[in-house]
Scaffold this active site. Structure first.
Site, PDB file in Angstrom:
ATOM      1  CE  LYS A   1      -5.908  36.904 -17.203  1.00  0.00           C
ATOM      2  NZ  LYS A   1      -5.728  37.691 -18.429  1.00  0.00           N
TER       3      LYS A   1
ATOM      4  CG  ASP B   1      -9.944  39.205 -22.748  1.00  0.00           C
ATOM      5  OD1 ASP B   1     -10.572  39.961 -21.970  1.00  0.00           O
ATOM      6  OD2 ASP B   1      -8.904  38.597 -22.402  1.00  0.00           O
TER       7      ASP B   1
ATOM      8  NE  ARG C   1      -1.617  38.317 -17.084  1.00  0.00           N
ATOM      9  CZ  ARG C   1      -1.333  38.316 -18.377  1.00  0.00           C
ATOM     10  NH1 ARG C   1      -0.131  37.995 -18.793  1.00  0.00           N
ATOM     11  NH2 ARG C   1      -2.251  38.642 -19.258  1.00  0.00           N
TER      12      ARG C   1
HETATM   13  C1  R5P Z   1      -6.606  41.431 -18.754  1.00  0.00           C
HETATM   14  O1  R5P Z   1      -7.138  41.979 -17.811  1.00  0.00           O
HETATM   15  C2  R5P Z   1      -7.124  41.648 -20.116  1.00  0.00           C
HETATM   16  O2  R5P Z   1      -8.509  41.672 -20.129  1.00  0.00           O
HETATM   17  C3  R5P Z   1      -6.605  40.615 -21.100  1.00  0.00           C
HETATM   18  O3  R5P Z   1      -7.080  39.333 -20.707  1.00  0.00           O
HETATM   19  C4  R5P Z   1      -5.101  40.593 -21.142  1.00  0.00           C
HETATM   20  O4  R5P Z   1      -4.580  41.886 -21.261  1.00  0.00           O
HETATM   21  C5  R5P Z   1      -4.640  39.763 -22.315  1.00  0.00           C
HETATM   22  O5  R5P Z   1      -3.242  39.744 -22.343  1.00  0.00           O
HETATM   23  P1  R5P Z   1      -2.457  38.614 -23.107  1.00  0.00           P
HETATM   24  O6  R5P Z   1      -3.014  38.545 -24.521  1.00  0.00           O
HETATM   25  O7  R5P Z   1      -1.028  39.067 -23.067  1.00  0.00           O
HETATM   26  O8  R5P Z   1      -2.641  37.340 -22.368  1.00  0.00           O
END
Ligand code: R5P
Length: 295
Positions: free
Chosen positions: A189, A215, A191
């Site tokens: 990922k 997740d 971000r």
């Molecule tokens: C990040 O470390 C978490 O494991 C999730 O991938 C993240 O918090 C997901 O956030 P969102 O749904 O806003 O993309």
């Protein structure tokens, strides 16, 4: 033993009490016009009390917990266990900029000052070595939703490919794959903002496959939405998402549906329409492992 719950999480609290074979009672919360709370507990309490509440949107709930703990002690409770399937303030685990609060440590100490033991599920701790380091209670039990999620997947007719969107998800995906024998891949990922996310996936035969994205937490849904779009562009037959925690206020359900996700599933760590995987038996098993002589 008694389970004390709150109206906003009563069904899960009742499921836990049922699983433990003990009585459930609800804490009454009165909100005064100025925003202060008064809580009322059953006047007669046993010496051992389990408090069950999900700590999503935590600020007022933390005050309730402090009022509850103080009142319970005054009423003679000797052992007070907090079952918080979603534990708050775990993500701010360091000062990312000078002067920032390290909320994990501060809120962790606050809870530890009032409760003798803590049970939670998949807290978002990537830099803290263990739960006791974040919440220094006598016994801190950090459970994984991998077993109930694997149980759910085993009940499905199809044998999906499991996909983790990023390295942080690997621990859950690997655990679920080990329990189910399902194949898995892990993406990468990048971000660049709350809703700006790119997901790269390793070479894998995705075409024609049923895929389940896994997740620990879904907030805006952007991480899994971008992963789902990528998988569908590679020819995946369908994509489902499963998370331990889904935060109801981030617009995730819409974002994921827009990306083509056919089903969104979560555990009941936070009340949400996508709750299909129930944690009561996992939590009850953990309560049974508490060493009451040690708290
Ligand atoms: C990040 O470390 C978490 O494991 C999730 O991938 C993240 O918090 C997901 O956030 P969102 O749904 O806003 O993309």
């Amino acid at each position: 033993m008694l389970v004390l719950g709150f109206e906003d999480y009563c069904e899960a609290g009742q499921r836990l009490a049922k699983e433990l074979g003990v009585t459930y009672a609800e804490v009454e919360v009165h909100r005064f016009p100025d925003g202060e709370h008064r809580i009322t507990l059953p006047a007669l309490l046993p010496e051992r009390v389990i408090v069950c509440r999900s700590l999503f949107e935590p600020n007022e709930k933390l005050i309730d917990l402090l009022l509850l703990a103080g009142t319970a002690r005054e009423l003679g409770v000797k052992q007070l266990v907090l079952v918080a399937p979603y534990l708050c303030y775990m993500r701010q685990d360091k000062a990312f900029h000078p002067g920032e609060s390290v909320s994990q440590r501060i809120v962790g100490k606050l809870l530890a000052n009032h409760f003798d033991a803590l049970i939670t599920v998949d807290p978002h701790m990537h830099r803290t070595p263990n739960l006791a380091a974040a919440v220094p209670v006598g016994q801190a039990l950090n459970l994984s939703a991998a077993v109930p999620i694997a149980g759910y997947l085993q009940g499905l007719p199809a044998r999906p490919l499991l996909v983790g969107p990023d390295e942080e998800s690997r621990q859950w995906v690997q655990a679920i794959a080990a329990l189910t024998g399902l194949n898995y891949i892990i993406g990468e990922k990048r971000r660049s903002g709350d809703r700006n996310i790119e997901i790269a996936l390793p070479e894998a035969d995705v075409a024609g496959q049923d895929v389940v994205l896994i997740d620990d937490i879904i907030s805006t849904g952007c991480t899994l939405a971008r992963a789902a779009e990528h998988l569908l562009s590679l020819g995946a037959r369908n994509v489902r998402c499963i998370a331990t925690h889904i935060l109801p206020n981030g617009g995730a359900a819409k974002e994921l549906a827009k990306a083509g996700v056919v089903e969104l599933l979560s555990t009941d760590s936070i009340q949400h329409p996508s709750n299909r995987i129930f944690l009561a038996s996992l939590l009850a098993e953990a309560v049974h492992t508490i060493d009451w002589t040690d708290i």
